[in-house]
Scaffold this motif. Structure first.
Motif, PDB file in Angstrom:
ATOM      1  N   VAL A 265      19.092  99.431  77.205  1.00 46.65           N
ATOM      2  CA  VAL A 265      17.803  98.835  77.561  1.00 46.65           C
ATOM      3  C   VAL A 265      16.899  99.938  78.084  1.00 46.65           C
ATOM      4  O   VAL A 265      17.278 100.673  79.000  1.00 46.65           O
ATOM      5  CB  VAL A 265      17.966  97.732  78.629  1.00 46.65           C
ATOM      6  N   VAL A 266      15.711 100.074  77.503  1.00 47.63           N
ATOM      7  CA  VAL A 266      14.777 101.122  77.911  1.00 47.63           C
ATOM      8  C   VAL A 266      13.504 100.473  78.443  1.00 47.63           C
ATOM      9  O   VAL A 266      12.996  99.510  77.869  1.00 47.63           O
ATOM     10  CB  VAL A 266      14.475 102.091  76.741  1.00 47.63           C
ATOM     11  N   MET A 267      12.993 100.957  79.584  1.00 43.63           N
ATOM     12  CA  MET A 267      11.805 100.379  80.214  1.00 43.63           C
ATOM     13  C   MET A 267      11.075 101.454  81.009  1.00 43.63           C
ATOM     14  O   MET A 267      11.631 102.525  81.276  1.00 43.63           O
ATOM     15  CB  MET A 267      12.169  99.196  81.115  1.00 43.63           C
ATOM     16  N   ASP A 268       9.854 101.176  81.418  1.00 45.71           N
ATOM     17  CA  ASP A 268       9.076 102.139  82.182  1.00 45.71           C
ATOM     18  C   ASP A 268       9.338 101.963  83.673  1.00 45.71           C
ATOM     19  O   ASP A 268      10.178 101.162  84.091  1.00 45.71           O
ATOM     20  CB  ASP A 268       7.589 102.035  81.851  1.00 45.71           C
ATOM     21  N   ARG A 269       8.576 102.711  84.502  1.00 47.36           N
ATOM     22  CA  ARG A 269       8.813 102.687  85.950  1.00 47.36           C
ATOM     23  C   ARG A 269       8.420 101.378  86.607  1.00 47.36           C
ATOM     24  O   ARG A 269       8.777 101.134  87.758  1.00 47.36           O
ATOM     25  CB  ARG A 269       8.044 103.844  86.601  1.00 47.36           C
ATOM     26  N   GLY A 270       7.691 100.506  85.892  1.00 47.25           N
ATOM     27  CA  GLY A 270       7.336  99.216  86.463  1.00 47.25           C
ATOM     28  C   GLY A 270       8.534  98.308  86.695  1.00 47.25           C
ATOM     29  O   GLY A 270       8.428  97.307  87.408  1.00 47.25           O
ATOM     30  N   TYR A 271       9.675  98.646  86.126  1.00 43.42           N
ATOM     31  CA  TYR A 271      10.889  97.840  86.280  1.00 43.42           C
ATOM     32  C   TYR A 271      11.862  98.450  87.279  1.00 43.42           C
ATOM     33  O   TYR A 271      13.033  98.073  87.310  1.00 43.42           O
ATOM     34  CB  TYR A 271      11.582  97.691  84.921  1.00 43.42           C
ATOM     35  N   THR A 272      11.396  99.373  88.101  1.00 45.48           N
ATOM     36  CA  THR A 272      12.294 100.023  89.057  1.00 45.48           C
ATOM     37  C   THR A 272      12.834  99.018  90.061  1.00 45.48           C
ATOM     38  O   THR A 272      12.083  98.376  90.798  1.00 45.48           O
ATOM     39  CB  THR A 272      11.555 101.150  89.800  1.00 45.48           C
ATOM     40  N   ASP A 273      14.123  98.866  90.054  1.00 44.75           N
ATOM     41  CA  ASP A 273      14.833  97.986  90.994  1.00 44.75           C
ATOM     42  C   ASP A 273      16.275  98.468  91.022  1.00 44.75           C
ATOM     43  O   ASP A 273      17.053  98.207  90.095  1.00 44.75           O
ATOM     44  CB  ASP A 273      14.748  96.525  90.545  1.00 44.75           C
TER      45      ASP A 273
ATOM     46  N   PHE B 195      21.020 101.688  80.622  1.00 48.29           N
ATOM     47  CA  PHE B 195      19.569 101.646  80.751  1.00 48.29           C
ATOM     48  C   PHE B 195      19.010 103.063  80.716  1.00 48.29           C
ATOM     49  O   PHE B 195      19.691 104.031  81.062  1.00 48.29           O
ATOM     50  CB  PHE B 195      19.148 100.941  82.053  1.00 48.29           C
ATOM     51  N   VAL B 196      17.773 103.170  80.248  1.00 44.85           N
ATOM     52  CA  VAL B 196      17.024 104.424  80.241  1.00 44.85           C
ATOM     53  C   VAL B 196      15.642 104.108  80.783  1.00 44.85           C
ATOM     54  O   VAL B 196      14.959 103.209  80.277  1.00 44.85           O
ATOM     55  CB  VAL B 196      16.910 105.034  78.830  1.00 44.85           C
ATOM     56  N   THR B 197      15.234 104.821  81.821  1.00 45.23           N
ATOM     57  CA  THR B 197      13.932 104.598  82.430  1.00 45.23           C
ATOM     58  C   THR B 197      13.409 105.916  82.975  1.00 45.23           C
ATOM     59  O   THR B 197      14.028 106.967  82.781  1.00 45.23           O
ATOM     60  CB  THR B 197      14.033 103.533  83.549  1.00 45.23           C
ATOM     61  N   ARG B 198      12.279 105.866  83.641  1.00 47.61           N
ATOM     62  CA  ARG B 198      11.724 107.057  84.271  1.00 47.61           C
ATOM     63  C   ARG B 198      11.975 106.991  85.772  1.00 47.61           C
ATOM     64  O   ARG B 198      11.862 105.929  86.394  1.00 47.61           O
ATOM     65  CB  ARG B 198      10.227 107.177  83.999  1.00 47.61           C
ATOM     66  N   LEU B 199      12.310 108.139  86.353  1.00 49.53           N
ATOM     67  CA  LEU B 199      12.572 108.220  87.785  1.00 49.53           C
ATOM     68  C   LEU B 199      11.247 108.310  88.534  1.00 49.53           C
ATOM     69  O   LEU B 199      10.338 109.046  88.142  1.00 49.53           O
ATOM     70  CB  LEU B 199      13.426 109.453  88.082  1.00 49.53           C
ATOM     71  N   ARG B 200      11.156 107.565  89.608  1.00 55.80           N
ATOM     72  CA  ARG B 200       9.944 107.620  90.417  1.00 55.80           C
ATOM     73  C   ARG B 200       9.778 109.001  91.048  1.00 55.80           C
ATOM     74  O   ARG B 200      10.753 109.655  91.415  1.00 55.80           O
ATOM     75  CB  ARG B 200       9.984 106.551  91.508  1.00 55.80           C
ATOM     76  N   LYS B 201       8.520 109.427  91.189  1.00 57.53           N
ATOM     77  CA  LYS B 201       8.251 110.763  91.704  1.00 57.53           C
ATOM     78  C   LYS B 201       8.760 110.938  93.134  1.00 57.53           C
ATOM     79  O   LYS B 201       9.193 112.013  93.525  1.00 57.53           O
ATOM     80  CB  LYS B 201       6.754 111.047  91.639  1.00 57.53           C
ATOM     81  N   ARG B 202       8.709 109.885  93.923  1.00 55.10           N
ATOM     82  CA  ARG B 202       9.114 109.982  95.337  1.00 55.10           C
ATOM     83  C   ARG B 202      10.550 109.524  95.562  1.00 55.10           C
ATOM     84  O   ARG B 202      10.955 109.302  96.712  1.00 55.10           O
ATOM     85  CB  ARG B 202       8.165 109.164  96.208  1.00 55.10           C
ATOM     86  N   ALA B 203      11.312 109.385  94.507  1.00 53.97           N
ATOM     87  CA  ALA B 203      12.709 108.953  94.662  1.00 53.97           C
ATOM     88  C   ALA B 203      13.513 110.019  95.400  1.00 53.97           C
ATOM     89  O   ALA B 203      13.342 111.226  95.171  1.00 53.97           O
ATOM     90  CB  ALA B 203      13.318 108.676  93.298  1.00 53.97           C
TER      91      ALA B 203
ATOM     92  N   PHE C 146      13.769 111.446  83.348  1.00 51.20           N
ATOM     93  CA  PHE C 146      14.401 110.216  82.896  1.00 51.20           C
ATOM     94  C   PHE C 146      15.642 109.930  83.730  1.00 51.20           C
ATOM     95  O   PHE C 146      16.354 110.849  84.167  1.00 51.20           O
ATOM     96  CB  PHE C 146      14.785 110.314  81.423  1.00 51.20           C
ATOM     97  N   LEU C 147      15.912 108.632  83.921  1.00 50.31           N
ATOM     98  CA  LEU C 147      17.068 108.183  84.695  1.00 50.31           C
ATOM     99  C   LEU C 147      17.896 107.248  83.829  1.00 50.31           C
ATOM    100  O   LEU C 147      17.366 106.322  83.215  1.00 50.31           O
ATOM    101  CB  LEU C 147      16.598 107.457  85.958  1.00 50.31           C
TER     102      LEU C 147
END
Length: 403
Positions: free
Chosen positions: A188-196, A210-218, A270-271
């Motif tokens: 499942v691939v999604m953007d940073r709006g699905y960070t949870d 899953f494949v997503t983008r890591l938040r800058k302040r993570a 990417f995360l």
């Protein structure tokens, strides 16, 4: 010469009529319909989608102009009031279930995604459809605006909307995503709006990747580094552990991949929880997420889901779900015809030839129409001469001119 039914009738035959009638009986509300049917409603609303009709009056007038050809569609003429009443009162769940049947039919014919791995690949995203709050008061989104939101999980095998739900505009993207149920080993691939982070952990325990983008302040701690090929745009490939305030929600090892786009120079982090694929493949997977944006763009530009023929919630849902059914019919037609044309080219051909009696597959493959005799031996042909007067060409009265 072989007889062909209308192009519209051939398209509708891709949908099993007996399954439609079974669903219509299951999703019926109120007294028995006497003057019209759910199939006639579906034919009329499908015509509105394919021909781009602007109003109920426009739809009914178009059907009336083709009344001689409705018999072959299995439909009858509908009045504007009957069509409006069906859209407002009869459950839209019929077309939601019909979309599910068509999706299964498409998945049996859909080509695989272009990656070498065998995992099923899904992209998640949502798109808002703006509505006028004074006309659609039930769809309150903001103080002066209304909206509904489409949440889609796009299957990259055939680019099909495998998961689709419609909510009010206020529903968060992650709320709809939590209801996602996919087969094990899916990606499942999604953007940073699905960070949870808690949801990431749940996906991992369910056997999903899953494949997503890591938040800058993570906040995270690097526990392992792997060499990368900088010629592919990769800058890092690391194993990390989250150590921020909400790190306890995801107590598993994750993989962070750095990538710099050679075309734009922009850097991405990417995360993922997938350690078996190459780092470059992970970057390509996220790039493929762009297909869901193209899906939203296509369906908004080519089908009627931005302007509506009814104002009630059920009428809006009915129109959107029928638009999804039309998209799936076009996708199935594309799969079975095995042509290289895009869906946009297919829908343009259909719009120009809906009620023409031509072979549907021959039309899509670009075959010219069969020549037919426009005149009989005793019937003259009318043409315009160079002076703009009408002339009948016939061997018995070739010299007669009509002013």
């Amino acid at each position: 010469m072989a007889h062909n039914n209308t192009v519209f009738a051939q398209l509708l035959k891709l949908l099993p009529r007996h399954e439609f009638e079974t669903l219509a009986r299951q999703h019926h509300h109120g007294a028995r319909l006497r003057s019209t049917s759910r199939w006639s409603q579906f034919v009329a609303m499908t015509l509105a989608q394919l021909a781009g009709r602007a109003s109920l009056r426009d739809v009914v007038s178009n059907l009336g102009a083709q009344s001689a050809k409705l018999y072959h569609l299995g439909a009858a003429r509908v009045t504007r009031s009957s069509l409006a009443r069906l859209n407002a009162t009869q459950p839209h769940s019929l077309y939601e279930q019909l979309a599910g049947r068509l999706l299964h039919q498409c998945q049996c014919r859909a080509p695989r995604h272009g990656f070498r791995f065998k995992n099923t690949l899904y992209s998640l995203d949502a798109s808002t459809i703006d509505l006028c709050l004074s006309v659609f008061p039930w769809a309150r989104f903001r103080q002066t605006k209304g909206a509904v939101k489409l949440h889609v999980g796009l299957d990259h095998d055939g680019l099909l909307p495998a998961f689709l739900t419609i909510t009010d505009g206020k529903t968060a993207d992650i709320t709809a995503a939590r209801a996602l149920r996919r087969p094990k080993a899916s990606i499942v691939v999604m953007d940073r709006g699905y960070t949870d982070y808690a949801w990431y952990h749940r996906l991992h325990t369910q056997g999903l990747f899953f494949v997503t983008r890591l938040r800058k302040r993570a906040c995270y701690r690097v526990t392992e580094r792997r060499p990368v090929r900088k010629a592919q745009g990769l800058t890092s490939d690391q194993t990390i552990e989250l150590n921020g305030a909400k790190a306890g929600n995801c107590p598993i090892r994750l993989r962070r991949i750095g990538f710099r786009d050679p075309a734009t120079g922009q850097h991405y982090a990417f995360l993922t929880n997938h350690f078996g694929l190459a780092a470059a493949t992970i970057a390509q997977i996220y790039k493929a997420r762009w297909q869901i944006d193209l899906f939203f763009k296509w369906i908004k530009q080519n089908l009627k889901i931005k302007t509506f023929l009814g104002t009630s919630r059920n009428a809006v849902m009915t129109q959107i779900w029928i638009a999804v059914c039309v998209y799936l019919l076009l996708a199935y037609l594309n799969f079975v015809s095995k042509i290289s044309s895009s869906l946009k080219q297919i829908i343009r051909l259909l719009q120009l030839n809906l009620f023409e009696r031509r072979d549907l597959l021959a039309l899509l493959r670009g075959a010219p129409p069969r020549a037919s005799r426009l005149t009989t031996p005793n019937q003259p042909a009318l043409r315009l001469n160079i002076h703009g007067t009408a002339v009948y060409e016939h061997k018995h009265f070739r010299n007669h001119v009509i002013d």
